[in-house]
Enzyme design. Sequence first.
Site, PDB file in Angstrom:
ATOM      1  N   GLU A 151       0.820  -1.221   0.000  1.00 46.30           N
ATOM      2  CA  GLU A 151       0.000   0.000   0.000  1.00 46.30           C
ATOM      3  C   GLU A 151       0.855   1.273   0.000  1.00 46.30           C
ATOM      4  O   GLU A 151       0.777   2.106   0.898  1.00 46.30           O
ATOM      5  CB  GLU A 151      -0.967  -0.003   1.190  1.00 46.30           C
ATOM      6  CG  GLU A 151      -1.998  -1.100   1.115  1.00 46.30           C
ATOM      7  CD  GLU A 151      -3.005  -1.063   2.266  1.00 46.30           C
ATOM      8  OE1 GLU A 151      -4.130  -1.569   2.089  1.00 46.30           O
ATOM      9  OE2 GLU A 151      -2.654  -0.528   3.340  1.00 46.30           O
ATOM     10  N   GLU A 307      -6.669  -7.512  -1.272  1.00 43.77           N
ATOM     11  CA  GLU A 307      -7.232  -7.393   0.078  1.00 43.77           C
ATOM     12  C   GLU A 307      -8.690  -6.956  -0.008  1.00 43.77           C
ATOM     13  O   GLU A 307      -9.038  -6.067  -0.788  1.00 43.77           O
ATOM     14  CB  GLU A 307      -6.468  -6.359   0.921  1.00 43.77           C
ATOM     15  CG  GLU A 307      -5.098  -6.776   1.378  1.00 43.77           C
ATOM     16  CD  GLU A 307      -4.487  -5.755   2.324  1.00 43.77           C
ATOM     17  OE1 GLU A 307      -5.253  -5.025   3.006  1.00 43.77           O
ATOM     18  OE2 GLU A 307      -3.249  -5.667   2.383  1.00 43.77           O
TER      19      GLU A 307
END
Length: 675
Positions: A151, A307
């Site tokens: 991320e 995710e």
Amino acid sequence: MRADSPNRRIHFGGDYYPEQWPEEVWAEDTRLMKEAGVTMVTAGVFAWARVEPRPGEYDFGWFDRVMDNLSQAGLRVCLATMTASPPPWLARLHPEILPETEDGRRKWPGGRQHYCPSSPVYREYATRLVKQVATRYAQHPALELWHVGNEYGCHIRQCFCDVSAADFRHWLRQRYGTVDALNDAWSTAFWSQRYESFDEVLPPRLAPTFANPSQQLDYWRFSDDALRQCYLAELAVLRLVTPGVPVTTNLMPHHKPVDAFEWARHQDVMSLDFYQDPYDPDTHLGAALSFDVMRSARDGQPWMLLEQAPSAVNWRPRNSPKPPGVMRLWSWQAVAQGADALMYFQWRQSRGGAEKFHSAMLPHGGSGTRIFREVSELGRELASVPEIAGTRSHADAALVVDWQSWWALELDSHPSTALDQTQLNRAHHRALFEAGVACDVVPPSADLAGYRLLVVPNLYLLGEDDARRLEEYVEGGGHLVVSFFSGIVDECDRVHLGGYPAPLRQLLGLRVEEFWPLDEGAAVSVEGVLPGGPVSASGVEGDLWSEHIELEGAEAVAAFAGGELSGRPAVTRHAYGSGTAWYVGTRLQHADLRGLLDHVRQEAGVHPVIEGLPDRVQATVREDDERRFLFLLNHGGSEAVVELPEPMRDRLSPEGHGPVTTVTLPPRGVAVMEH
């Protein structure tokens, strides 16, 4: 995925953190993973402190056993490079790696991502670790692909420390060559900002008033590049040690700091983290836009949902669980829009730490829970249709989006600071999505020739080359819809001279005399005959923005009614070459924007996947040379009946169910139809 992977399938699994648990738990993990239909896990994301407890001292023995256990269970591994969160000792030895905010405050260890993206020290330690990990597991039979970092830009979007300042100056020297070129690009004659040397340049730190907008824009570019250089440094090691193993990193939705199109050039497969909000009745619309970005970024290649949450998250002010059936519906939405992997954060719910209340595939309550049962049922469904993997979608329409224009649009000292690129993108994408139209999302630099319809929510920043590309597209027969405040500045955030919007003026057949942004909560009436139905002053309103438009060849389709702009054009149409260019000078309400785009797409020959779809039902197609799958998803709260264009078989129905011409979808229902 790896070209030599043993089976064609949609991968299913989640983030696995065995370091959080005693080793005797690991056997239960693999047993329950098999029971749930897991085929792949992401491992090692936050393992740096465990595998390198002290500088240069490595302890991989425990992780060797993890990898072997997973391999023996027949599970594949998306192996992280372990660099997402530096261990405490690195910050203690090298506090210069810690990031700073624009007002000079240092951010400390204790959370995650506590590093300056420009730090050569961080990159040195990170790449040293990556070489160890890659060398050790290069030949491991469980290795499916590499997951670099995690991320990027989630917590540290921009750093303003002295290390970043030095890196910024280096970046500027490479971009501009001379300080005179920099002064020209940044319009430093304004406010006595002229530089005599690159050494005088700083990041746009907290200043008494508006920072130089061109400086701010370049700092967005630089910060994105600094994050990407961290990724590329690790990628170089992986390419050297494991050249045949594909590489990815997980991007985030609507994530302003990271240019998804630029990052796509350096990945073998796109990956996304997306957490839909059960409290938001339209959360599937935001997901649809993000999923289309992922699919489009690498020309339609399948991507990975790396995710998602099985149920509730922990980081919103109020975190709702996903009601029964919602996790299944939203997971199938990702597959319907091109995903070839459905992964979760995380496998086993943590007992401690900041994410202990974030749901997991295996909750605190164990396998005898609703979440585990729903996860397992989805795993079985995905396993029943392995042929979906590798199939692709085709779109005749595209949304044109540009990250650099986004950065420039939302700077300060503009006619209005209420313009939000994400909201504008979502509004225009929603009108196509709800019409059942397949839609790509592309930058203006893409090959546009294959699309019948292009929709531009906003291109405030537009270079001459990209403007010419849009002009050639319409001249060759394309249909283009451009919304307000587009084509205003060049790549340096300098206004295009010659009348707004100068690079699009000839194409659109108009000139914008003056911007009239609307006050908060204010609206402007629009009247005329908009395509899709008559418009009256009492029936249609625009908000947020309006413009004084002078026609230069275009025709006014609708006009403002009342106020200073009464009678001035609000929506225009211009025949140009063999195509048509439309311009919308205000933000129309959803129903009216939908009606306008419905009319334009029909003119362009762009049709829904299925005509007459019920409200809140999504239809998409994935296909290859052998098979064609039609996905039907009911995002509504009531039963929906879909009439099929021909008999099809529902692949998710029990064996023996024959072809049908009508599908009844319960609320949150999903059907996967095959010809």
